[in-house]
Write a protein that holds these residues in place. Structure first.
Motif, PDB file in Angstrom:
ATOM      1  N   GLU A  18      -4.078  -5.161   7.632  1.00  0.00           N
ATOM      2  CA  GLU A  18      -3.259  -4.677   6.516  1.00  0.00           C
ATOM      3  C   GLU A  18      -3.978  -4.829   5.179  1.00  0.00           C
ATOM      4  OE1 GLU A  18      -0.084  -7.899   5.190  1.00  0.00           O
ATOM      5  OE2 GLU A  18      -0.085  -7.707   7.393  1.00  0.00           O
ATOM      6  N   THR A  19      -4.853  -5.852   5.073  1.00  0.00           N
ATOM      7  CA  THR A  19      -5.625  -6.029   3.844  1.00  0.00           C
ATOM      8  C   THR A  19      -6.604  -4.869   3.653  1.00  0.00           C
ATOM      9  OG1 THR A  19      -5.446  -8.439   4.051  1.00  0.00           O
ATOM     10  CG2 THR A  19      -7.138  -7.588   2.555  1.00  0.00           C
ATOM     11  N   LYS A  20      -7.308  -4.505   4.725  1.00  0.00           N
ATOM     12  CA  LYS A  20      -8.239  -3.366   4.642  1.00  0.00           C
ATOM     13  C   LYS A  20      -7.489  -2.071   4.346  1.00  0.00           C
ATOM     14  CE  LYS A  20     -11.661  -5.404   7.801  1.00  0.00           C
ATOM     15  NZ  LYS A  20     -12.272  -5.329   9.147  1.00  0.00           N
ATOM     16  N   TYR A  21      -6.322  -1.930   4.945  1.00  0.00           N
ATOM     17  CA  TYR A  21      -5.520  -0.729   4.693  1.00  0.00           C
ATOM     18  C   TYR A  21      -5.109  -0.650   3.222  1.00  0.00           C
ATOM     19  CZ  TYR A  21      -1.606   2.532   4.889  1.00  0.00           C
ATOM     20  OH  TYR A  21      -0.751   3.580   4.652  1.00  0.00           O
ATOM     21  N   LEU A  22      -4.673  -1.794   2.648  1.00  0.00           N
ATOM     22  CA  LEU A  22      -4.266  -1.832   1.255  1.00  0.00           C
ATOM     23  C   LEU A  22      -5.394  -1.378   0.337  1.00  0.00           C
ATOM     24  CD1 LEU A  22      -2.484  -2.653  -1.182  1.00  0.00           C
ATOM     25  CD2 LEU A  22      -3.331  -5.004  -0.870  1.00  0.00           C
ATOM     26  N   PHE A  23      -6.580  -1.931   0.525  1.00  0.00           N
ATOM     27  CA  PHE A  23      -7.680  -1.594  -0.380  1.00  0.00           C
ATOM     28  C   PHE A  23      -8.227  -0.201  -0.119  1.00  0.00           C
ATOM     29  CE2 PHE A  23      -8.036  -6.369  -0.617  1.00  0.00           C
ATOM     30  CZ  PHE A  23      -7.438  -6.429  -1.875  1.00  0.00           C
ATOM     31  N   VAL A  56      -6.180   2.304   0.561  1.00  0.00           N
ATOM     32  CA  VAL A  56      -5.214   3.108  -0.203  1.00  0.00           C
ATOM     33  C   VAL A  56      -5.518   3.022  -1.695  1.00  0.00           C
ATOM     34  CG1 VAL A  56      -2.790   3.239  -0.908  1.00  0.00           C
ATOM     35  CG2 VAL A  56      -3.376   3.013   1.520  1.00  0.00           C
ATOM     36  N   ILE A  57      -5.811   1.815  -2.201  1.00  0.00           N
ATOM     37  CA  ILE A  57      -6.108   1.641  -3.626  1.00  0.00           C
ATOM     38  C   ILE A  57      -7.330   2.478  -4.024  1.00  0.00           C
ATOM     39  CG2 ILE A  57      -6.974  -0.029  -5.333  1.00  0.00           C
ATOM     40  CD1 ILE A  57      -5.126  -2.109  -3.993  1.00  0.00           C
ATOM     41  N   ALA A  58      -8.380   2.438  -3.198  1.00  0.00           N
ATOM     42  CA  ALA A  58      -9.586   3.219  -3.506  1.00  0.00           C
ATOM     43  C   ALA A  58      -9.280   4.710  -3.528  1.00  0.00           C
ATOM     44  CB  ALA A  58     -10.672   2.901  -2.487  1.00  0.00           C
ATOM     45  N   ARG A  59      -8.421   5.143  -2.624  1.00  0.00           N
ATOM     46  CA  ARG A  59      -8.092   6.577  -2.561  1.00  0.00           C
ATOM     47  C   ARG A  59      -7.215   6.991  -3.751  1.00  0.00           C
ATOM     48  NH1 ARG A  59      -6.305   6.413   2.057  1.00  0.00           N
ATOM     49  NH2 ARG A  59      -4.045   6.508   1.790  1.00  0.00           N
ATOM     50  N   VAL A  60      -6.192   6.201  -4.055  1.00  0.00           N
ATOM     51  CA  VAL A  60      -5.299   6.531  -5.173  1.00  0.00           C
ATOM     52  C   VAL A  60      -6.053   6.482  -6.499  1.00  0.00           C
ATOM     53  CG1 VAL A  60      -3.294   5.722  -6.476  1.00  0.00           C
ATOM     54  CG2 VAL A  60      -3.199   5.811  -3.973  1.00  0.00           C
ATOM     55  N   ALA A  61      -6.982   5.524  -6.621  1.00  0.00           N
ATOM     56  CA  ALA A  61      -7.714   5.339  -7.872  1.00  0.00           C
ATOM     57  C   ALA A  61      -8.652   6.496  -8.188  1.00  0.00           C
ATOM     58  CB  ALA A  61      -8.499   4.035  -7.831  1.00  0.00           C
ATOM     59  N   GLN A  62      -8.849   7.401  -7.269  1.00  0.00           N
ATOM     60  CA  GLN A  62      -9.648   8.589  -7.579  1.00  0.00           C
ATOM     61  C   GLN A  62      -8.954   9.472  -8.610  1.00  0.00           C
ATOM     62  OE1 GLN A  62     -10.596  10.567  -3.884  1.00  0.00           O
ATOM     63  NE2 GLN A  62     -11.666   8.786  -3.040  1.00  0.00           N
ATOM     64  N   THR A  63      -7.635   9.383  -8.670  1.00  0.00           N
ATOM     65  CA  THR A  63      -6.873  10.189  -9.631  1.00  0.00           C
ATOM     66  C   THR A  63      -6.085   9.346 -10.627  1.00  0.00           C
ATOM     67  OG1 THR A  63      -5.035  10.318  -8.055  1.00  0.00           O
ATOM     68  CG2 THR A  63      -6.650  12.121  -8.033  1.00  0.00           C
ATOM     69  N   THR A  64      -5.645   8.157 -10.202  1.00  0.00           N
ATOM     70  CA  THR A  64      -4.798   7.303 -11.054  1.00  0.00           C
ATOM     71  C   THR A  64      -5.428   5.925 -11.203  1.00  0.00           C
ATOM     72  OG1 THR A  64      -2.824   8.428 -10.220  1.00  0.00           O
ATOM     73  CG2 THR A  64      -2.498   6.329 -11.353  1.00  0.00           C
ATOM     74  N   ALA A  96       0.834  -1.204   0.000  1.00  0.00           N
ATOM     75  CA  ALA A  96       0.000   0.000   0.000  1.00  0.00           C
ATOM     76  C   ALA A  96       0.871   1.258   0.000  1.00  0.00           C
ATOM     77  CB  ALA A  96      -0.918  -0.010   1.217  1.00  0.00           C
ATOM     78  N   THR A  97       1.923   1.257   0.807  1.00  0.00           N
ATOM     79  CA  THR A  97       2.831   2.408   0.855  1.00  0.00           C
ATOM     80  C   THR A  97       3.535   2.595  -0.484  1.00  0.00           C
ATOM     81  OG1 THR A  97       3.202   2.002   3.215  1.00  0.00           O
ATOM     82  CG2 THR A  97       4.772   3.430   2.104  1.00  0.00           C
ATOM     83  N   LEU A  98       3.920   1.479  -1.114  1.00  0.00           N
ATOM     84  CA  LEU A  98       4.576   1.547  -2.418  1.00  0.00           C
ATOM     85  C   LEU A  98       3.641   2.189  -3.451  1.00  0.00           C
ATOM     86  CD1 LEU A  98       7.066   0.758  -4.148  1.00  0.00           C
ATOM     87  CD2 LEU A  98       5.911  -1.419  -4.611  1.00  0.00           C
ATOM     88  N   ILE A  99       2.376   1.801  -3.446  1.00  0.00           N
ATOM     89  CA  ILE A  99       1.404   2.370  -4.386  1.00  0.00           C
ATOM     90  C   ILE A  99       1.258   3.870  -4.153  1.00  0.00           C
ATOM     91  CG2 ILE A  99      -1.049   2.390  -5.026  1.00  0.00           C
ATOM     92  CD1 ILE A  99      -1.049  -0.648  -4.457  1.00  0.00           C
ATOM     93  N   GLU A 100       1.218   4.279  -2.897  1.00  0.00           N
ATOM     94  CA  GLU A 100       1.120   5.715  -2.592  1.00  0.00           C
ATOM     95  C   GLU A 100       2.337   6.474  -3.109  1.00  0.00           C
ATOM     96  OE1 GLU A 100      -1.410   6.402   1.449  1.00  0.00           O
ATOM     97  OE2 GLU A 100       0.467   5.312   1.707  1.00  0.00           O
ATOM     98  N   GLN A 101       3.501   5.897  -2.936  1.00  0.00           N
ATOM     99  CA  GLN A 101       4.730   6.548  -3.396  1.00  0.00           C
ATOM    100  C   GLN A 101       4.784   6.623  -4.929  1.00  0.00           C
ATOM    101  OE1 GLN A 101       5.729   8.270  -0.788  1.00  0.00           O
ATOM    102  NE2 GLN A 101       7.882   7.657  -0.994  1.00  0.00           N
TER     103      GLN A 101
END
Length: 416
Positions: free
Chosen positions: A136-141, A143-151, A98-103
């Motif tokens: 950590e699974t909930k945290y990952l998804f 982050v994905i939902a948040r990042v996917a708003q733009t990317t 999740a952190t890698l995706i954010e970075q």
């Protein structure tokens, strides 16, 4: 004309035309060559030789680009996995992913494609994950939902092989029941049996699923997948391949991205970023590498293979496979040509004619690739050529031996 008269025996050919047993043997050899060629395709060493031939055709006739234009790759290597933040975890440490995706998102990529195993613990989905990994699974998804708003993000869809049914099936993944937004897609990461084929949408047990490459390319250029499908017709088209060295400028280490390294983030800017693994299975530097496959340009990590497929889709660098009847037709023509050579060509000149025939097949392969955008695999025809040459040579040896055994002088020697 003088050369033909010196090397060609027209009388021998005319006499053999009426020999039905000879042409029956030719027919059997043609069928044998076809069967042998198809069987050889299942062997790793033969597949490696075929891939090298395909790679040579690419270099000769298509002038592949020196560097990728659309994609970049983030690899989790031994240093990351065994010594770094990933803590040699299996399943992969999802909070770190999740952190890698954010970075990566800080680099403003076009798309982020994840080639990391996110399958459910049980294929039928009855158990998605162990409670130890819930947070950590909930945290990952999240982050994905948040990042996917733009990317846009493409997640790995698991296609497994059911040993009982002897067929491919769509297995459950961690994200199957998680609402992630319109800019999140899923694509299968299983590579085709023939790595030269471009991974495209397919139907598994009645369910239509995209490939990771097709899903990622569709976010950038929706028509790119349709163009490749039309080019392939009923079969998968062949794709352009760039070697690992070509990706050196745009392949970055996961630890550098996690650390926010400016150079690493610049390499990912405005590209389709594929995240994958390249660590050794058993220990640091021990055992085979995970997700490594033989390709026309050598061994490549799965992430770079998917990046190659994305490049082929977006740059429209895919090639139509030739029709089966073209292969079979050339096999027959080569078989007949060989039959004529062994009947009508004098002595050692046979070797020259066979070499010329092999070169003709090779030239046809290059010409079809270069001028028609069609990949014709001339290797089966060359296998047929070799089988025919070997059998006919042994037949001639046996005929010469029999003639020697039954000659009058030989009988006279035996009686004395």
């Amino acid at each position: 004309m003088e050369f033909l008269n010196a090397t060609w025996d027209a009388r021998a050919f005319q006499s053999k035309v009426r020999d039905r047993s000879y042409w029956l043997r030719v027919l059997l050899l043609i069928v044998l060559g076809m069967v042998v060629a198809r069987w050889l395709e299942t062997l790793d060493w033969w597949r490696a030789a075929t891939y090298r031939t395909y790679g040579a055709l690419l270099r000769i006739s298509q002038s592949p680009p020196e560097y990728p234009s659309w994609t970049a790759v983030v690899l989790i290597d031994d240093e990351d996995y065994w010594r770094g933040a990933w803590a040699r975890r299996s399943p992969i440490k999802r909070s770190t992913l999740a952190t890698l995706i954010e970075q990566i998102n800080r680099a403003s990529p076009r798309v982020i494609a994840i080639d990391i195993d996110l399958r459910a613990h049980v294929p039928d989905g009855s158990i998605l994950t162990h409670p130890d990994y819930d947070r950590e699974t909930k945290y990952l998804f999240g982050v994905i939902a948040r990042v996917a708003q733009t990317t846009p993000i493409v997640l790995p869809k698991t296609v497994g092989f059911d040993e009982r049914a002897r067929s491919f099936v769509v297995d459950a993944d961690l994200f199957d029941q998680v609402p992630l937004g319109q800019k999140v897609a899923a694509g299968y990461t299983r590579v085709p049996a023939d790595l030269r084929n471009l991974a495209l949408p397919t139907t598994v047990n009645g369910q239509r699923i995209k490939s990771l490459a097709a899903a990622a390319a569709a976010f950038v250029e929706p028509e790119s997948v349709a163009v490749a499908q039309r080019r392939g017709g009923d079969e998968l088209p062949f794709s352009m391949f760039l070697p690992e060295a070509a990706y050196a400028r745009v392949t970055v280490r996961a630890r550098d991205v996690l650390a926010g390294d400016a150079a690493a983030l610049r390499a990912l800017q405005h590209r389709v970023v594929v995240v994958g693994g390249q660590w050794h299975r058993e220990a640091y530097g021990r055992g085979p590498l995970v997700d490594h496959h033989l390709t026309p340009v050598g061994l490549l990590p799965g992430a770079i293979i998917h990046a190659n497929y994305i490049e082929a889709l977006l740059a429209q660098r895919s090639f139509s496979p030739s029709f089966h009847w073209v292969h079979y037709g050339l096999d027959v023509l080569v078989g007949v040509a060989l039959a004529v050579i062994f009947v009508a060509v004098r002595g050692p000149w046979k070797v020259l004619y066979i070499v010329v025939l092999a070169l003709v097949v090779a030239v046809i392969s290059v010409a079809a690739f270069q001028n028609l955008g069609t990949f014709f695999d001339g290797v089966p025809a060359l296998v047929l050529l070799g089988c025919h040459a070997a059998v006919e040579t042994m037949t001639e040896w046996k005929r010469a031996y029999d003639e020697h055994e039954h000659c009058p002088s030989r009988k006279l020697e035996a009686t004395e």
